[in-house]
Design a protein around this motif. Structure first.
Motif, short mmCIF file in Angstrom:
data_model
loop_
_atom_site.label_atom_id
_atom_site.label_comp_id
_atom_site.label_asym_id
_atom_site.label_seq_id
_atom_site.Cartn_x
_atom_site.Cartn_y
_atom_site.Cartn_z
N THR A 87 0.51 -1.17 0.09
CA THR A 87 0.02 0.06 -0.05
C THR A 87 0.92 1.31 -0.23
O THR A 87 0.58 2.22 -0.83
N VAL A 88 1.88 1.28 0.70
CA VAL A 88 2.90 2.54 0.78
C VAL A 88 3.47 2.52 -0.45
O VAL A 88 3.52 3.72 -1.21
N GLY A 89 3.98 1.46 -1.08
CA GLY A 89 4.48 1.34 -2.40
C GLY A 89 3.63 1.95 -3.45
O GLY A 89 4.07 2.88 -4.21
N VAL A 90 2.35 1.74 -3.64
CA VAL A 90 1.72 1.99 -4.55
C VAL A 90 1.09 3.45 -4.32
O VAL A 90 1.06 4.20 -5.33
N ALA A 91 1.07 3.82 -3.16
CA ALA A 91 0.81 5.36 -2.74
C ALA A 91 1.81 6.44 -3.33
O ALA A 91 1.63 7.25 -3.62
N LEU A 92 3.04 5.81 -3.02
CA LEU A 92 4.24 6.63 -3.34
C LEU A 92 4.40 6.60 -5.12
O LEU A 92 4.70 7.65 -5.56
N VAL A 93 4.29 5.58 -5.57
CA VAL A 93 4.12 5.65 -7.17
C VAL A 93 3.02 6.61 -7.62
O VAL A 93 2.97 7.24 -8.50
N ALA A 94 1.52 6.32 -7.09
CA ALA A 94 0.70 7.25 -7.44
C ALA A 94 0.89 8.70 -7.28
O ALA A 94 0.68 9.64 -8.16
N ALA A 95 1.78 8.99 -6.15
CA ALA A 95 1.96 10.57 -6.02
C ALA A 95 2.89 10.73 -6.88
O ALA A 95 2.91 12.05 -7.63
N LEU A 96 3.94 10.06 -7.29
CA LEU A 96 4.93 10.45 -8.25
C LEU A 96 4.28 10.50 -9.63
O LEU A 96 4.48 11.74 -10.24
N VAL A 97 3.20 9.63 -9.84
CA VAL A 97 2.50 10.08 -11.28
C VAL A 97 1.96 11.28 -11.33
O VAL A 97 1.93 12.01 -12.11
N VAL A 98 1.09 11.49 -10.23
CA VAL A 98 0.38 12.81 -10.11
C VAL A 98 1.52 13.91 -10.18
O VAL A 98 1.01 14.83 -10.79
N PHE A 99 2.42 14.16 -9.66
CA PHE A 99 3.44 15.03 -9.52
C PHE A 99 4.22 15.21 -11.04
O PHE A 99 3.97 16.40 -11.35
N LEU A 100 4.16 14.22 -11.69
CA LEU A 100 4.79 14.20 -13.11
C LEU A 100 3.99 14.69 -14.07
O LEU A 100 4.30 15.66 -14.81
N ILE A 101 2.55 14.39 -13.78
CA ILE A 101 1.49 15.08 -14.67
C ILE A 101 1.40 16.44 -14.53
O ILE A 101 1.11 17.23 -15.36
N SER A 102 1.31 16.80 -13.16
CA SER A 102 1.21 18.11 -13.00
C SER A 102 2.18 19.20 -13.14
O SER A 102 1.97 20.33 -13.38
N ALA A 103 3.20 18.73 -13.42
CA ALA A 103 4.57 19.42 -13.46
C ALA A 103 4.61 19.95 -15.12
O ALA A 103 5.28 20.75 -15.51
N LYS A 104 3.64 19.56 -15.94
CA LYS A 104 3.68 19.66 -17.38
C LYS A 104 3.04 21.23 -17.65
O LYS A 104 2.02 21.52 -17.17
#
Length: 46
Positions: free
Chosen positions: A29-46
């Motif tokens: 669960t922790v790993g999935v949350a971190l990956v999801a946060a990374l994806v959201v960060f990468l998408i919002s950075a554009k």
């Protein structure tokens, strides 16, 4: 199944399996949350 009288050993094995499963689910669960946060960060950075 026949009752072999070895219930204490079976219970200990069951508890070890359950504790391993809980640890795996927690870290998963922790790993999935971190990956999801990374994806959201990468998408919002554009």
């Amino acid at each position: 199944m026949a009752d072999t009288g070895d219930n204490a050993a079976q219970l200990k094995a069951h508890e070890q399996t359950w504790n391993g499963f809980k640890a795996m689910m927690t870290w998963g669960t922790v790993g999935v949350a971190l990956v999801a946060a990374l994806v959201v960060f990468l998408i919002s950075a554009k």
